[in-house]
Design a protein around this motif. Structure first.
Motif, PDB file in Angstrom:
ATOM      1  N   VAL A  89      54.315   9.469 -11.541  1.00 32.63           N
ATOM      2  CA  VAL A  89      54.810   9.606  -9.839  1.00 32.63           C
ATOM      3  C   VAL A  89      53.741   7.968  -9.799  1.00 32.63           C
ATOM      4  O   VAL A  89      52.564   8.911  -9.572  1.00 32.63           O
ATOM      5  CB  VAL A  89      54.754  10.661  -9.414  1.00 32.63           C
ATOM      6  CG1 VAL A  89      55.155   9.981  -7.862  1.00 32.63           C
ATOM      7  CG2 VAL A  89      55.277  11.655 -10.152  1.00 32.63           C
ATOM      8  N   CYS A  90      54.118   7.160  -9.500  1.00 36.18           N
ATOM      9  CA  CYS A  90      53.133   6.382  -8.149  1.00 36.18           C
ATOM     10  C   CYS A  90      52.559   7.656  -6.939  1.00 36.18           C
ATOM     11  O   CYS A  90      53.547   7.264  -6.161  1.00 36.18           O
ATOM     12  CB  CYS A  90      54.135   4.919  -7.798  1.00 36.18           C
ATOM     13  SG  CYS A  90      53.045   4.301  -6.794  1.00 36.18           S
ATOM     14  N   ALA A  91      51.352   6.995  -7.165  1.00 42.58           N
ATOM     15  CA  ALA A  91      50.968   7.665  -5.474  1.00 42.58           C
ATOM     16  C   ALA A  91      49.745   6.655  -5.413  1.00 42.58           C
ATOM     17  O   ALA A  91      49.020   7.228  -4.491  1.00 42.58           O
ATOM     18  CB  ALA A  91      50.322   9.307  -6.406  1.00 42.58           C
ATOM     19  N   GLY A  92      50.613   5.795  -5.253  1.00 44.20           N
ATOM     20  CA  GLY A  92      49.292   4.513  -4.616  1.00 44.20           C
ATOM     21  C   GLY A  92      50.143   4.812  -3.025  1.00 44.20           C
ATOM     22  O   GLY A  92      50.746   5.919  -2.525  1.00 44.20           O
ATOM     23  N   SER A  93      49.078   3.964  -2.128  1.00 44.15           N
ATOM     24  CA  SER A  93      48.757   4.408  -1.194  1.00 44.15           C
ATOM     25  C   SER A  93      50.245   4.076  -0.371  1.00 44.15           C
ATOM     26  O   SER A  93      51.039   4.913   0.538  1.00 44.15           O
ATOM     27  CB  SER A  93      48.388   3.693   0.011  1.00 44.15           C
ATOM     28  OG  SER A  93      46.562   3.454   0.561  1.00 44.15           O
ATOM     29  N   GLY A  94      51.367   2.948  -0.839  1.00 45.64           N
ATOM     30  CA  GLY A  94      52.419   3.078   0.301  1.00 45.64           C
ATOM     31  C   GLY A  94      53.554   3.969  -0.252  1.00 45.64           C
ATOM     32  O   GLY A  94      54.330   4.738   0.251  1.00 45.64           O
ATOM     33  N   ALA A 117      55.529  10.563  -2.259  1.00 41.79           N
ATOM     34  CA  ALA A 117      55.363  10.799  -3.545  1.00 41.79           C
ATOM     35  C   ALA A 117      54.461  11.933  -3.929  1.00 41.79           C
ATOM     36  O   ALA A 117      55.104  12.924  -5.026  1.00 41.79           O
ATOM     37  CB  ALA A 117      54.418   9.804  -3.858  1.00 41.79           C
ATOM     38  N   ASN A 118      53.494  12.365  -3.010  1.00 42.55           N
ATOM     39  CA  ASN A 118      52.529  14.097  -3.056  1.00 42.55           C
ATOM     40  C   ASN A 118      53.636  14.860  -3.274  1.00 42.55           C
ATOM     41  O   ASN A 118      53.399  16.406  -4.092  1.00 42.55           O
ATOM     42  CB  ASN A 118      51.014  14.118  -2.103  1.00 42.55           C
ATOM     43  CG  ASN A 118      50.851  13.019  -2.487  1.00 42.55           C
ATOM     44  OD1 ASN A 118      50.103  12.636  -3.851  1.00 42.55           O
ATOM     45  ND2 ASN A 118      49.981  12.261  -1.101  1.00 42.55           N
ATOM     46  N   LYS A 167      51.864  13.372 -14.276  1.00 42.25           N
ATOM     47  CA  LYS A 167      50.706  12.595 -14.043  1.00 42.25           C
ATOM     48  C   LYS A 167      50.944  11.840 -12.921  1.00 42.25           C
ATOM     49  O   LYS A 167      51.541  11.125 -12.472  1.00 42.25           O
ATOM     50  CB  LYS A 167      50.750  12.098 -14.851  1.00 42.25           C
ATOM     51  CG  LYS A 167      49.337  11.028 -15.058  1.00 42.25           C
ATOM     52  CD  LYS A 167      48.681  10.262 -16.561  1.00 42.25           C
ATOM     53  CE  LYS A 167      49.054  10.350 -18.018  1.00 42.25           C
ATOM     54  NZ  LYS A 167      48.870  10.161 -18.388  1.00 42.25           N
ATOM     55  N   SER A 168      49.965  11.074 -11.669  1.00 41.52           N
ATOM     56  CA  SER A 168      50.408  10.995 -10.248  1.00 41.52           C
ATOM     57  C   SER A 168      49.164   9.605 -11.661  1.00 41.52           C
ATOM     58  O   SER A 168      48.372   9.106 -11.027  1.00 41.52           O
ATOM     59  CB  SER A 168      49.403  11.004  -9.471  1.00 41.52           C
ATOM     60  OG  SER A 168      47.784  11.179  -9.318  1.00 41.52           O
ATOM     61  N   THR A 169      50.050   8.103 -10.942  1.00 38.15           N
ATOM     62  CA  THR A 169      49.317   7.010 -10.887  1.00 38.15           C
ATOM     63  C   THR A 169      48.935   5.445 -10.282  1.00 38.15           C
ATOM     64  O   THR A 169      49.431   6.318  -9.039  1.00 38.15           O
ATOM     65  CB  THR A 169      50.140   6.479 -12.082  1.00 38.15           C
ATOM     66  OG1 THR A 169      51.168   6.208 -11.430  1.00 38.15           O
ATOM     67  CG2 THR A 169      50.533   7.102 -13.334  1.00 38.15           C
ATOM     68  N   GLY A 227      51.231   1.765 -14.166  1.00 37.22           N
ATOM     69  CA  GLY A 227      52.361   2.913 -14.538  1.00 37.22           C
ATOM     70  C   GLY A 227      51.878   4.178 -14.883  1.00 37.22           C
ATOM     71  O   GLY A 227      52.487   4.578 -16.111  1.00 37.22           O
ATOM     72  N   ARG A 228      50.968   3.659 -15.963  1.00 36.98           N
ATOM     73  CA  ARG A 228      50.968   4.807 -17.465  1.00 36.98           C
ATOM     74  C   ARG A 228      49.507   4.841 -17.336  1.00 36.98           C
ATOM     75  O   ARG A 228      49.701   6.126 -17.733  1.00 36.98           O
ATOM     76  CB  ARG A 228      50.808   3.597 -18.318  1.00 36.98           C
ATOM     77  CG  ARG A 228      51.851   2.896 -19.367  1.00 36.98           C
ATOM     78  CD  ARG A 228      50.694   1.842 -19.735  1.00 36.98           C
ATOM     79  NE  ARG A 228      52.807   1.099 -19.711  1.00 36.98           N
ATOM     80  CZ  ARG A 228      52.826   0.011 -20.950  1.00 36.98           C
ATOM     81  NH1 ARG A 228      53.372   1.300 -21.368  1.00 36.98           N
ATOM     82  NH2 ARG A 228      53.846  -0.411 -20.641  1.00 36.98           N
TER      83      ARG A 228
END
Lengths: 625, 242, 180
Positions: A30-35, A41-42, A64-66, A144-145
């Protein structure tokens, strides 16, 4: 974590990490960048973890958070490995069906797949999404990985192999030569050839040398450095350690702006893990190289992105730039030779070492090599981060990757390079994007911020906006910048208010020229670029404001009038309710009317009107009700 | 010892000499506002910019402040190229618009041929040249004043806007301030630009001796006054005869 | 909100090397602890680091992160980066200011909110963006502002008493420092 004492031990660790990872086991990243975090996402991650626990599947499925995948418009984003299935707009409530999709046979969840708005087709994998298909993600590919807080993930994708290669026998001259041959240019904005800078530092003799990573990404609209630091901080560290070897630096600094708390956090974790493994510290991998990195946070000043101001800030002073020469490679941090490079520049170094300078030089145009990362934002359908080879045209960026302008509006201009850059008009859509072409067009590559503007954007207002920004962010030391930005803003404000005269235009041009020529630092020297480019390409808009007191984009408040079209109004009173100044008169089911004298043109009524009865007009077509 | 070429003249100087010092050594007049020989160079006023290239002609020459630029071997400098002159004139136009009441600035504007003022006059009392701050810190060893804030809001200030216990009230800051010296309130005081009207005959010279004026005549006055025999001065008696 | 307790300041100063380079990190810690930079603490910093007070004051007023005045319970940061500007950020700001009855970005009289504009939080894909404390509100419109502010208003009453108590202490401490 056992300290690594040699390249061999590093390779053994990497092999062990690869073996430990079961590549057939489903992994939900899961993308956990700021956006995406802002989009929830959290909560998605939490729901997935709880869901797996409930079903006792924690050992069978990995979550996994990426870091940032780049396609922020469609977040929260998720990729299911090993198939690489791409999901967008994932919600916590989707957890159950997502877990089922990987535990009960392997079938994708149709409704979460990306659907191309133009073709209507659903795509399965990331590389089939038009937004990604045209990209060449040299720097962002791994976002993303990998889990940015696990150095082992970085090792699994080949991390620190370049460092191993360098300490196994490449001399500083060879490393610098490689960087020179690659044609890498500084990705912070000015595009100065990195190899040349490194060579100049190499020639300096001093008892102490420093390297600095400029992560003070101040350009509004740019967030690629943030995403790289959040998503793959080790790529930057590796580049810096290689740089330390090549440039003879024993200490390095990463200067991150305070507005990026997640990046700071992930960097701290990465630095700690690298130190634990002995990739930072004394005698790295038994090579004799001793190098440490300190993290310094900015305190909120755009001017600190300028290298001499950044240095002053680290030294504990205000961020006031120094005249150059002397350049930082001659006299930098605490008077010692210093190389400052941008985040993306450092991250490019391991790629060049691993894949070769010739490979890097094969991408891009004749004088602009490699890939460039742009943040494509503003009036565009697919907002996000885009990494493409230099030379891709604006047309491809906006229409093939960006998906065009929302709501069927017309493209007007693209602002490239932030407040130091300039606006490129729609007529130059086939311009290949590289350093020279942009400079010829009067703009600047800058950090890569690309803000798309449509017919509803007033270019005079945009120039005024940038002057307002620069007037505040200027350090204020030198007269042409401090006073010039104020003067330009005042003149532009007058024009926006309909009080401009024809003499204002040559005056703007001359003052702009003077600021460019005489300002002390890059901020002042490029401050007038937005004014110069909008005057060059959108002079007609300025003239409309001046001669006809009309704002073609209907933005400038003193020149517009809000009214209600009687035939379209259905009397629903939605606008009456939101009007802050009670300027709208209207009884239920009766046609409403706006009292122009009370109207402050905030646009709230326009936002809520369903039948689109609210009209905005300007200039000769004014029709006050 | 580094050798450089200024306006075509080759000169050799000591290491550590600034381009401003080298130019002055040759007698070339370079205007400055924030420079003072007893204080460290600051580079804020930008009036001393000169055009700098190098002997192998790489890249486009830049305008750099001469006071902060150390001479490097092979430097090629032009102090009065058309680019420099145009830059100075525009800078001074902006200076006069900001502080029209300053004699120093009006004099500079007159000397460099500023004849129009297209910007709104402000009447600021500070151009942030930093002379007062550096004087207080470096010569008077007090450090009672400094700068505060940034950008348009930047100003010279005492910490917390409170009376500083470090200030000995020596007046050195007033002494060095280029804005504090006010232009005379003589002829046509309401025009913002002294030399804006090059035709006026200064009245003050008639009563100069009587008024015991301690101000040097402004440059604008010198341009058209009795010190220039080629420009006739109309006496009051001649004017009223018309 | 912390009270005017110089003990914490001393602890912070003890954590850093007494050198010029520590100035900004120390100010950041003080800002995080006290929610602003009290005058007495800044004088102490000047003493400890042997940096002229004028230069400490310049640094304190130069950078956006620092405030010489106490901030409200909730920090509302309205992003006015280019993407947010183009997508209507200024109108969202206007609406917030109107709702909170502020003529310009600043602190409300009851110290419940401090509104600041920032340039780019880095979430340009979600413009217009407003950050309140640690939470990011995105895709805002004027209509959504009321609902967003409401989320923070109920906590007001409890915080208010604490704030008034702190302010009185601070004011007294500043007065005594000024007369030294």
């Amino acid at each position: 974590m056992p300290k690594l004492h040699s390249v061999q031990e590093l390779n053994e660790l990497r092999t062990a990490c690869l073996a430990a990872a079961d590549s057939s086991r489903p992994c939900l990243t899961v993308c956990a960048g700021s956006g995406c975090t802002a989009a929830g996402a959290n909560e998605v991650l939490e729901a997935l973890r709880r869901g797996l626990e409930k079903r006792g599947l924690e050992d069978k499925v990995t979550v996994k958070s990426t870091g940032c995948h780049g396609f922020c418009e469609k977040g929260p984003l998720m990729i299911v490995w090993p198939e690489g299935v791409f999901y967008n707009r994932v919600a916590p409530a989707d957890a159950a069906v997502l877990i089922a999709s990987v535990s009960n046979g392997r079938r994708p969840v149709e409704r979460l797949l990306y659907k191309d708005p133009v073709s209507g087709k659903t795509v399965l994998r990331e590389d089939e999404v038009p937004f990604y298909a045209r990209q060449q993600r040299v720097l962002f590919g791994n976002n993303g990985r990998i889990d940015p807080k696990q150095i082992e993930d970085y090792l699994r994708v080949g991390g620190y192999a370049a460092l191993a290669k360098v300490v196994s026998g490449l001399t500083p001259e060879e490393v610098i030569g490689s960087v020179q041959r690659s044609g890498l240019r500084g990705r912070g904005g000015a595009g100065f050839p990195t190899g040349t800078k490194w060579e100049a530092m190499h020639r300096q003799t001093a008892n102490q040398k420093y390297i600095i990573c400029n992560a003070d990404e101040g350009d509004p609209g740019a967030f690629m450095d943030r995403s790289l630091l959040e998503g793959n901080p080790h790529s930057v560290l590796e580049g810096m350690i290689i740089g330390a070897h090549a440039l003879g630096a024993s200490e390095g600094y990463i200067y991150v702006r305070a507005e990026y708390p997640l990046a700071v956090q992930h960097l701290r974790v990465a630095l700690h893990q690298a130190e634990e493994y002995g990739l930072l510290g004394d005698n790295i991998l038994d090579s004799g190289l001793s190098f440490r990195i300190k993290l310094v946070q900015g305190a909120g000043a755009f001017v600190c992105g300028e290298e001499t101001a950044l240095i002053a800030s680290i030294e504990g002073r205000v961020g006031e730039p120094h005249p150059r020469p002397p350049y930082p490679v001659q006299k930098g941090l605490w008077g010692k030779p210093t190389v400052i490079n941008n985040v993306k520049t450092w991250a490019s170094v391991p790629q060049i070492i691993n894949r070769g300078a010739e490979w890097y030089a094969s991408i891009g145009t004749e004088r602009s090599k490699g890939t460039m990362v742009f943040s494509l934002v503003g009036k565009i359908n697919n907002t996000g981060l885009v990494e493409v080879p230099m030379g891709v045209t604006l047309r491809q960026m906006i229409y093939e990757i960006g998906g065009g302008i929302p709501k069927g509006k017309q493209l007007k201009a693209v602002q490239i390079g932030g407040p130091s850059g300039g606006c490129i008009p729609a007529s130059l859509l086939d311009l290949p994007i590289d350093y020279e072409e942009l400079t010829k067009a009067g703009s600047m590559m800058g950090s890569g911020g690309m803000v798309v503007m449509d017919e509803d954007t007033c270019m005079v207002d945009i120039a005024r906006y940038f002057m307002e920004f620069l007037e505040d962010e200027s350090c204020g030391k030198c007269f042409p910048c401090r006073e010039g930005t104020q003067r330009l803003r005042a003149i532009l404000t007058r024009i926006c208010q309909g009080k401009g005269t024809e003499e204002d235009l040559p005056l703007l041009e001359e003052m702009s020229w003077m600021m460019k020529e005489t300002s002390l630092c890059g901020l002042g020297q490029t401050a007038a670029n937005p004014v110069q480019t909008t005057l060059r390409y959108f002079r007609d808009e300025y003239l409309a404001h001046i001669r006809e007191k009309r704002c073609p984009a209907k933005v400038c408040r003193e020149l517009i009038v809000y009214s209600i079209e009687p035939t379209a109004c259905d009397g629903c009173q939605a606008c009456v309710r939101v009007c802050a100044t009670e300027a709208i008169l209207g009884e239920k089911k009766k046609v409403h009317r706006i009292e122009t004298a009370k109207c402050i043109k905030c646009g709230a009524c326009l936002e809520v009107c369903q039948p689109k009865a609210v009209l905005v007009s300007s200039g000769a077509s004014l029709c006050p009700s | 010892m580094p050798k450089l070429r200024i306006n075509g003249i080759e000169v050799e100087v000591e290491i550590g000499t600034s381009v401003l010092e080298a130019a002055r050594f040759l007698g070339l007049p370079i205007p400055t506002l924030c420079h003072n020989d007893g204080l460290t160079p600051y580079g804020a006023c930008r009036l001393c910019v000169v055009e700098v290239g190098n002997s192998n002609g790489n890249g486009r020459p830049k305008l750099l402040s001469a006071c902060t630029l150390q001479v490097e071997d092979g430097m090629v400098v032009h102090t009065h190229s058309s680019r420099v002159e145009r830059a100075r004139k525009l800078l001074l136009e902006m200076y006069v618009a900001t502080c029209p009441q300053s004699k120093t600035i009006q004099d500079l504007a007159s000397r460099y041929g500023v004849t129009q003022m297209r910007l709104e006059p402000k009447h600021e009392t500070c151009i942030q040249c930093g002379l007062c701050v550096r004087m207080c810190a470096q010569q008077m060893m007090a450090g009672a004043i400094g700068f505060a804030k940034r950008g348009a809001r930047r100003k010279v200030s005492r910490p917390f806007d409170m009376t500083s216990e470090l200030c000995r009230q020596c007046g050195a800051c007033l002494y060095v301030c280029p804005v504090c010296e006010l232009r005379c309130q003589g002829p046509q005081a309401e025009t913002t630009l002294c030399s804006g009207c090059l035709n006026f005959a200064p009245v003050c010279f008639q009563s100069y001796d009587d008024a015991m004026c301690f101000l040097d005549p402004c440059h604008a006055c010198e341009l058209t006054g009795p010190l220039r025999p080629d420009v006739p001065v109309k006496l009051d008696s001649e004017k009223s005869a018309k | 909100m912390a009270s005017m307790d110089t003990e914490q300041a001393e602890k912070i100063l003890g954590q850093f090397e007494a050198a010029r380079a520590s100035l900004i990190p120390i100010l950041q810690e003080i800002q995080a602890t006290y929610y602003y930079l009290p005058q007495t603490v800044l004088r102490r910093v000047s003493q400890k680091l042997d940096v002229p007070l004028g230069e400490v004051y310049h640094a304190a007023t130069f950078y956006n992160c620092f405030s010489l005045e106490p901030v409200g319970s909730h920090l509302v940061q309205v992003c006015l980066g280019t993407a947010c500007h183009v997508r209507g950020g200024p109108r969202v700001l206007d609406r917030i200011l109107r709702d909170l009855k502020l003529p310009e970005p600043g602190t409300t009289r009851d110290f419940s909110f401090t509104v600041r504009t920032v340039r780019c939080i880095g979430c340009c894909g979600l413009a217009p963006v407003v950050r309140v404390d640690n939470r990011i509100h995105h895709h805002l419109t004027q209509a959504k502002v009321g609902g967003m502010l409401k989320l923070y208003r109920p906590k007001l009453a409890a915080d208010q008493e604490q704030i008034t108590a702190n302010e009185t202490e601070d004011a007294q401490a500043t007065l005594s420092a000024g007369t030294e």
